[in-house]
Design an enzyme around this catalytic site. Structure first.
Site, short mmCIF file in Angstrom:
data_model
loop_
_atom_site.label_atom_id
_atom_site.label_comp_id
_atom_site.label_asym_id
_atom_site.label_seq_id
_atom_site.Cartn_x
_atom_site.Cartn_y
_atom_site.Cartn_z
N ASP A 44 -4.88 3.55 -2.08
CA ASP A 44 -6.01 3.90 -1.22
C ASP A 44 -6.52 5.30 -1.57
O ASP A 44 -5.78 6.28 -1.47
CB ASP A 44 -5.61 3.87 0.25
N ASP A 70 -6.66 -6.55 4.20
CA ASP A 70 -5.98 -5.26 4.24
C ASP A 70 -6.00 -4.74 5.66
O ASP A 70 -7.07 -4.52 6.23
CB ASP A 70 -6.71 -4.29 3.30
N SER A 122 0.84 -1.19 0.00
CA SER A 122 0.00 0.00 0.00
C SER A 122 0.87 1.25 0.00
O SER A 122 1.75 1.41 0.87
CB SER A 122 -0.90 0.02 1.23
N MET A 156 -11.66 -6.23 5.26
CA MET A 156 -10.79 -5.34 6.03
C MET A 156 -10.45 -5.97 7.37
O MET A 156 -11.34 -6.43 8.09
CB MET A 156 -11.48 -3.98 6.26
N HIS A 209 -8.36 0.92 -4.16
CA HIS A 209 -9.32 0.69 -3.08
C HIS A 209 -10.02 2.01 -2.77
O HIS A 209 -9.41 2.94 -2.23
CB HIS A 209 -8.56 0.15 -1.85
N SER A 219 3.22 -0.63 6.04
CA SER A 219 4.44 -0.39 6.80
C SER A 219 5.36 -1.61 6.82
O SER A 219 6.58 -1.47 6.93
CB SER A 219 4.11 0.05 8.23
N PHE A 278 -6.81 4.57 8.12
CA PHE A 278 -5.44 4.91 8.48
C PHE A 278 -4.54 3.68 8.43
O PHE A 278 -4.98 2.57 8.75
CB PHE A 278 -5.38 5.53 9.90
N GLY A 279 -3.30 3.89 8.04
CA GLY A 279 -2.32 2.81 8.05
C GLY A 279 -1.73 2.62 9.44
O GLY A 279 -1.97 3.42 10.35
N MET A 329 -12.28 4.20 -0.74
CA MET A 329 -12.93 4.43 0.55
C MET A 329 -13.59 5.79 0.47
O MET A 329 -13.16 6.78 1.08
CB MET A 329 -11.91 4.35 1.68
N HIS A 346 -1.26 -1.29 -4.13
CA HIS A 346 -2.56 -0.99 -3.55
C HIS A 346 -2.66 0.51 -3.35
O HIS A 346 -1.88 1.11 -2.60
CB HIS A 346 -2.71 -1.72 -2.21
N MET A 380 -9.20 8.01 -0.41
CA MET A 380 -10.08 8.36 0.71
C MET A 380 -10.57 9.80 0.54
O MET A 380 -9.80 10.67 0.12
CB MET A 380 -9.33 8.23 2.04
#
Length: 224
Positions: free
Chosen positions: A37, A177, A12, A139, A68, A200, A145-146, A70, A35, A39
């Protein structure tokens, strides 16, 4: 788990350095996909990137894009991401008023169709639409948030989804994820997932390519 399932690692970019995004993409050139994200600060309490940036990433990425979404009003916006030429577009069922229609539209525009479920969203109401999907994203943290820790409470849902997919004969991959590490990937794979989003755990490593390979080996071992 289905025989000969292949473990896929999709890092990600939520954990990447956004100032040097092209270089960060090159660091994960051995991944199966990247990936991305998206948002909107409405569906989730965070704001990342939108369509223009995704279009540019698609032009320079060494690996396919796994987008993805969101976002709210996903029925309106998701088809534009498919038009951007990405490999797959995943929408949250909680944000869609017509998930079957949307999945079909994504496929018609040349993208694979993925559907995501928050940790507390049950999978059972959507099992009849498995044939409309290429991927089911479960999920394993609350989206937004990562860096969050893996929620083991999602493992039974992954197992139920895998059993339903195998029972139906549908060709649907399960992606997870959130909180994926060298330790949690084994549990998620044993439960039935085969595509793993890691942020991470990849970008926080000194050598992202080595981290990808280590995660892939652990996941593949668990898949059998």
């Amino acid at each position: 788990m289905t025989a000969n399932a292949r473990c896929c690692i999709n890092p990600s970019i939520l954990s990447a350095d956004f100032v040097n995004l092209q270089a960060e993409l090159d660091r994960i050139s051995t991944a199966d996909a990247v990936h991305v994200d998206v948002m909107d600060n409405h569906f989730v309490p965070n704001l990342t990137i939108g369509l223009p940036v995704v279009e540019r990433i698609a032009q320079v990425s060494p690996v396919p894009l796994d987008v993805h979404l969101m976002i709210a009003d996903v029925d309106r916006w998701a088809p534009s991401y498919a038009d951007a030429g990405v490999h797959s577009v995943t929408f949250h069922v909680e944000a869609s008023n017509a998930p079957i229609k949307l999945a079909r539209e994504l496929r018609a525009r040349g993208s694979k169709a993925g559907m995501a479920l928050r940790p507390a969203t049950p999978v059972e109401p959507y099992l009849d639409m498995l044939d409309e999907l290429d991927m089911l994203l479960i999920m394993t943290v609350e989206p937004g948030f990562g860096g969050q820790s893996f929620l083991d409470v999602t493992l039974p849902k992954i197992r139920r989804a895998r059993a339903a997919i195998e029972g139906s004969g549908a060709s649907v991959a399960i992606q997870v994820d959130g909180g994926i590490t060298a330790e949690t990937i084994t549990r998620a794979a044993e439960a039935g997932a085969s595509i793993f989003v890691a942020g991470s755990a990849v970008y926080g490593a000194a050598d992202p390519a080595q981290a990808i390979e280590a995660l892939r080996a652990k996941g593949q071992l668990a898949l059998g």
